[in-house]
Design an enzyme around this catalytic site. Sequence first.
Site, short mmCIF file in Angstrom:
data_model
loop_
_atom_site.label_atom_id
_atom_site.label_comp_id
_atom_site.label_asym_id
_atom_site.label_seq_id
_atom_site.Cartn_x
_atom_site.Cartn_y
_atom_site.Cartn_z
N SER A 50 0.83 -1.19 0.00
CA SER A 50 0.00 0.00 0.00
C SER A 50 0.88 1.25 0.00
O SER A 50 1.81 1.37 0.81
CB SER A 50 -0.89 -0.02 1.24
OG SER A 50 -1.65 1.13 1.25
N GLY A 51 0.60 2.14 -0.92
CA GLY A 51 1.37 3.39 -0.99
C GLY A 51 2.60 3.30 -1.86
O GLY A 51 3.36 4.25 -1.97
N THR A 68 -1.53 2.44 -8.08
CA THR A 68 -2.62 3.16 -8.75
C THR A 68 -2.05 4.27 -9.63
O THR A 68 -2.51 4.47 -10.75
CB THR A 68 -3.57 3.73 -7.69
OG1 THR A 68 -3.97 2.65 -6.86
CG2 THR A 68 -4.78 4.36 -8.33
N ASN A 127 -1.15 5.19 3.23
CA ASN A 127 -1.37 5.90 1.97
C ASN A 127 -2.58 6.80 2.10
O ASN A 127 -3.64 6.35 2.50
CB ASN A 127 -1.58 4.85 0.86
CG ASN A 127 -1.73 5.48 -0.51
OD1 ASN A 127 -1.71 6.71 -0.64
ND2 ASN A 127 -1.89 4.65 -1.52
N SER A 143 -5.44 5.43 -0.47
CA SER A 143 -5.23 3.99 -0.60
C SER A 143 -6.45 3.35 -1.26
O SER A 143 -7.59 3.61 -0.88
CB SER A 143 -5.01 3.41 0.78
OG SER A 143 -4.82 2.03 0.66
N SER A 144 -6.17 2.53 -2.28
CA SER A 144 -7.28 1.83 -2.94
C SER A 144 -7.72 0.71 -2.01
O SER A 144 -6.92 -0.14 -1.63
CB SER A 144 -6.82 1.22 -4.25
OG SER A 144 -5.97 2.09 -4.94
N GLY A 182 -1.03 -5.17 -2.57
CA GLY A 182 0.19 -5.96 -2.38
C GLY A 182 0.13 -6.69 -1.06
O GLY A 182 -0.81 -6.54 -0.27
N GLU A 186 0.30 -7.68 2.54
CA GLU A 186 0.05 -6.77 3.65
C GLU A 186 0.35 -7.46 4.98
O GLU A 186 -0.15 -8.55 5.25
CB GLU A 186 -1.43 -6.31 3.60
CG GLU A 186 -1.60 -4.85 3.94
CD GLU A 186 -2.99 -4.34 3.59
OE1 GLU A 186 -3.11 -3.57 2.64
OE2 GLU A 186 -3.96 -4.72 4.28
N1 LIG Z 1 5.32 7.98 -9.96
C1 LIG Z 1 4.99 8.77 -8.97
N2 LIG Z 1 5.36 10.04 -8.97
C2 LIG Z 1 5.02 10.88 -7.98
N3 LIG Z 1 4.32 10.49 -6.90
C3 LIG Z 1 3.92 9.20 -6.81
C4 LIG Z 1 4.22 8.29 -7.86
N4 LIG Z 1 3.70 7.11 -7.51
C5 LIG Z 1 3.09 7.29 -6.32
N5 LIG Z 1 3.22 8.55 -5.90
C6 LIG Z 1 2.71 9.14 -4.65
O1 LIG Z 1 2.42 8.07 -3.77
C7 LIG Z 1 1.07 8.07 -3.38
C8 LIG Z 1 0.54 6.66 -3.28
O2 LIG Z 1 0.51 6.05 -4.53
P1 LIG Z 1 -0.65 5.05 -4.95
O3 LIG Z 1 -1.97 5.55 -4.51
O4 LIG Z 1 -0.48 4.77 -6.36
O5 LIG Z 1 -0.28 3.80 -4.13
P2 LIG Z 1 -0.89 2.36 -4.23
O6 LIG Z 1 0.23 1.44 -4.50
O7 LIG Z 1 -2.00 2.35 -5.20
O8 LIG Z 1 -1.40 2.13 -2.80
P3 LIG Z 1 -2.68 1.36 -2.32
O9 LIG Z 1 -2.37 -0.07 -2.38
O10 LIG Z 1 -2.85 1.85 -0.97
O11 LIG Z 1 -3.76 1.77 -3.21
C9 LIG Z 1 0.37 8.86 -4.45
O12 LIG Z 1 -0.79 9.49 -3.94
C10 LIG Z 1 1.42 9.87 -4.85
O13 LIG Z 1 1.41 10.95 -3.97
MG LIG Z 2 -3.90 2.19 -5.08
#
Ligand SMILES: Nc1ncnc2c1ncn2[C@@H]1O[C@H](COP(=O)(O)OP(=O)(O)OP(=O)(O)O)[C@@H](O)[C@H]1O
Ligand SMILES: [Mg+2]
Length: 1046
Positions: A124-125, A129, A174, A177-178, A407, A409
Amino acid sequence: MRYQGREMDVDGRVRMVMESGLTARDRVGVQDFVLLENFNSEAAFIENLRRRFRENLIYTYIGSVLVSVNPYKDLEIYSKPQMERYRGVSFYEISPHIYALSDNTYRAMRTERKDQCIMISGESGAGKTEASKKILLYYAVTCPTNDHMAMLGDRLLQSNSVLEAFGNAKTLRNDNSSRFGKYMDVQFDFRGAPVGGHILNYLLEKSRVVHQNHGERNFHIFYQLLDGGDDELLITLALERNPQNYTYLVKGNCPRVSSLSDKNNWKVVMKALPVIGFTEEEVQKLLNIIASVLHLGNTQFGEGEEGETHITTETQINHVTKLLGVDGSALREALTHKKLTAKGEEIISPLNFEQAMSARDALAKAVYRRTFTWLVQKINQSLALKQDEIYQSSKGSSVIGLLDIYGFEVLLQNSFEQFCINYCNEKLQQLFIELTLRSEQEEYETEGIAWETVQYFDNKIICDLIEEKHKGIISILDEECLRPGETCDASFLEKLEDTLGGHPHLVTHKLSNGKTRRAVSREEFRLLHYAGEVNYNVNGFLDKHNDLLNRNLKEVMCQSDNQILRHCFRRKEVTDQKRPEMAATFFKNSLTKLMEILMSKEPSYVRCIKPNDAKQPGRFDEVLVRHQVKYLGLMENLRVRRAGFAYRRRFEAFLQRYKPLCPETWPNWHGSLADGVSTLVNHLGYNEDEYKLGRSKIFIRFPKTLFTTEDALEAKKPDIALTLQTSWRGYRERAKYQRIRHAVLVIQSAWRGMKARRRAKKRRQAAELIRRFIKGFIYRHEEYGPENDYFLDHVRCSFLKNLRKNLPKSVLDKSWPTPPPSLVQASEYLRLLHMRNMVVKYCKNVQPEWKKQMMQKVVASEIFKDQKDNYPPSVGRLFLDTRLEREQISLKVIQTLGNEKVQYGVSVIKHDRKGYKPRPRQLLLTHTFAVLVDRTKIKQRMDYTALRGISVSALSDGMFVLHMPSEDNKQKGDVLLHCSHVIEVVTKISMMASKVNYVNVNAGSIRFAVARGKEGIIDFVRGPELKVTKGKRGHLLVTAPEINTT
Ligand SMILES: Nc1ncnc2c1ncn2[C@@H]1O[C@H](COP(=O)(O)OP(=O)(O)OP(=O)(O)O)[C@@H](O)[C@H]1O
Ligand SMILES: [Mg+2]
């Protein structure tokens, strides 16, 4: 094969860039972990990640897998020009990027016509996404498109914000977070344009609706509605703006998140909903449901004296009733009572306080979860291909799937949700192992390389532990839920121990001993996942798995006048006696389907890593990263890739790059490729164990070997550059020369062609002319017409041209070109005309004396021409004005003549009429008379008026007779004169006397009057010389010599 396809890319020119980047490897590490020297060392792996992270290089490959580290800051690497950079460029050709992976996947789909999927995993984070959004954006921007497709691209992007509002929440890890798993298919037509989409959602974390851990929030939509919704809306929904007023929103004690703007996001969502195809009414109903969940949360129960429960917050329940459009009393009843069916009979039993509370929460969770599912369906409808497009697009269409799923957890307290999530990750790992290992192995086989099996951990055993029928944990859960009698979470744990005791990957407090026992509490079981050990607390497992919602609550919902709810709660569900699938089983089945979907596609992987827990840019927490590297199986992944050989390359590519390092292969190798590579590596001194030659590729075991070779190439480059420069210049000059030569030839041939054409044309014309000429000649005597016109014209023309050049220059020149028959008449006219012209010209130029002379000559001609023998010799001699000079004439005579001026004087011989005695005399002519003078005495005067005629002979003698009347006193009769200038004298006399016609030229004799009635005769004969003698019969005989006129 795709994986191999990628490798082919690797083996192509793409590595060039990578290898040239090798020189910078000290600073930025390697951009493909496969080239990492110490591939077994986790520390080296992490160090490489760290170096690159420090330089903002967040992407690194492990072969074809993309590892991405969340930068937690905006990098300038996602702009449109960046997209263009990666478009159509081979994987690896430029620095690693999510766009490179997107583009490669897209092109693989287009060229291989095979469905693709991109699996994004990470904790997560970690940026899953974000990565999936970047991929979608890349396709929306770079794929060919039209208006409809642009709208679809818009919907794809907009649907994200809606899904995020309803499915994402702030967690400790996050802010966005999705809280659900998402698999999205993007469908492309045969032209490669996106034409449709479809989303599958997995396991929404619905418990969040009713409970949040400290520092976390409920789903974003609640806060967005309260913050962004206008007053009017909030009034209709009977909501207050402060989230702290709602039980379901206060648990985490975190109403605001600094990185998110609920107000702005609310606007975005409200804008997106119509784009995706939501009607105003649907939006209203949706918001009614969201609001009703909040009111439901605030609904409180009281406990009666006999333990029965009742609702204490009437206003809240009224709001719920109104907003959900359900029957109020039925809802109240359903929230406080439970309907059971026993032996075909319905029994209604009251709920106690706790049961009522959990029934309420269950309702809230069910309503929210089902609404979320409806939302996804609705989005799917809007992304779906239109009916008439299905046929079109199904031809040659392909799909790219995007999997953005939770992912692995590991929390402090792990529950049913973590169990499901980690199970999902085990399944994905299984898929990954299957696909990557298989393809790697296949490559070695096709190349005929002896393959030493790599020891990797096959997690199938864990998957089986969880999902196996009858024996797996999920089956046991099912059984526990369905088993009659008292069941609880503890009994489930016991059952686990009974059934699976001794399984190497399952540990419980009871089953373990010593140190482990302390680590696992009595309420927990521990699974040894491929990525690590996780303790799961069994509390709530059965309830969550059971996922029960009282039947009477379902009934109430079925009858709602809110169509969304009616769609979510089907009547059939209430009437159907069959038990619905339980949560984990449902999840297991949907995962199985997902695996099938993924297996049918060519996979690509994005492995996301989170560098720190504080969401801070530039911070690289080694412990955290190590943990993720471990549970993402990256080391394993690398080990598998490197198990055999770190580096492989097609013979031609290897030879092409390194041939300068060996004199035998440089600049060109003419033998077989394998021999060339073999010669090259022998020259480079590779050890036997360092490399292997396959059928078409060389496999290098250690990166060090490659680096050494690369360094050697680097050192050799100036030499190569020089050689290349020289040959390039030579080539360029040669090419230039060839170009010029070619140009010259072109010009030459064009010029020659033109000349030849001209000549041919001339010849043709000449032949035509000759033909006409000959024809004209043949028909020259015919009428003027097309057969002979040219010839005749030509003859005439040339005659006239010739005539112009040869015109006679003087009147005496009688020459004249012979005219052609057709021009005889014209020629004659011309001749006369010319003659007249000449004469006119001549006359104009004649001087007066000459005129006089001419006139005299003309008169002489008129008289004597063809008459008298001595005329022709006289023509060429000029007539003189006088033959006697003034001084030769006696002054006395002149005086006697007085006014009459002597015009002409000549010496003559006068013959007497009788006796013919010759006497020399002067003959003088005046204007009116002529006189014969004997020295100083005028012997005879002859008036012109009296002159009756002048006779001369036809011979060449000089005799002439002036016939004068003799009866006249004044006149003495005919006068016989002889003069050697007879023509001149006679001409002058006749002219002065104006008696030209009086001159007789006698062929025979001349008669003359001697006296009245008596006449004498002069005979003329031809003789040898001029003689005047007395002839017979008293005639005067004049012998005249013959004049040769020739
Ligand atoms: N390539 C990137 N460039 C800049 N910031 C990023 C990038 N990827 C992620 N982030 C930052 O990290 C935060 C978390 O990313 P994201 O929501 O994609 O995580 P996730 O893997 O989908 O987590 P979850 O499993 O909780 O959904 C985003 O809101 C953004 O601020
Ligand atoms: Mg996500």
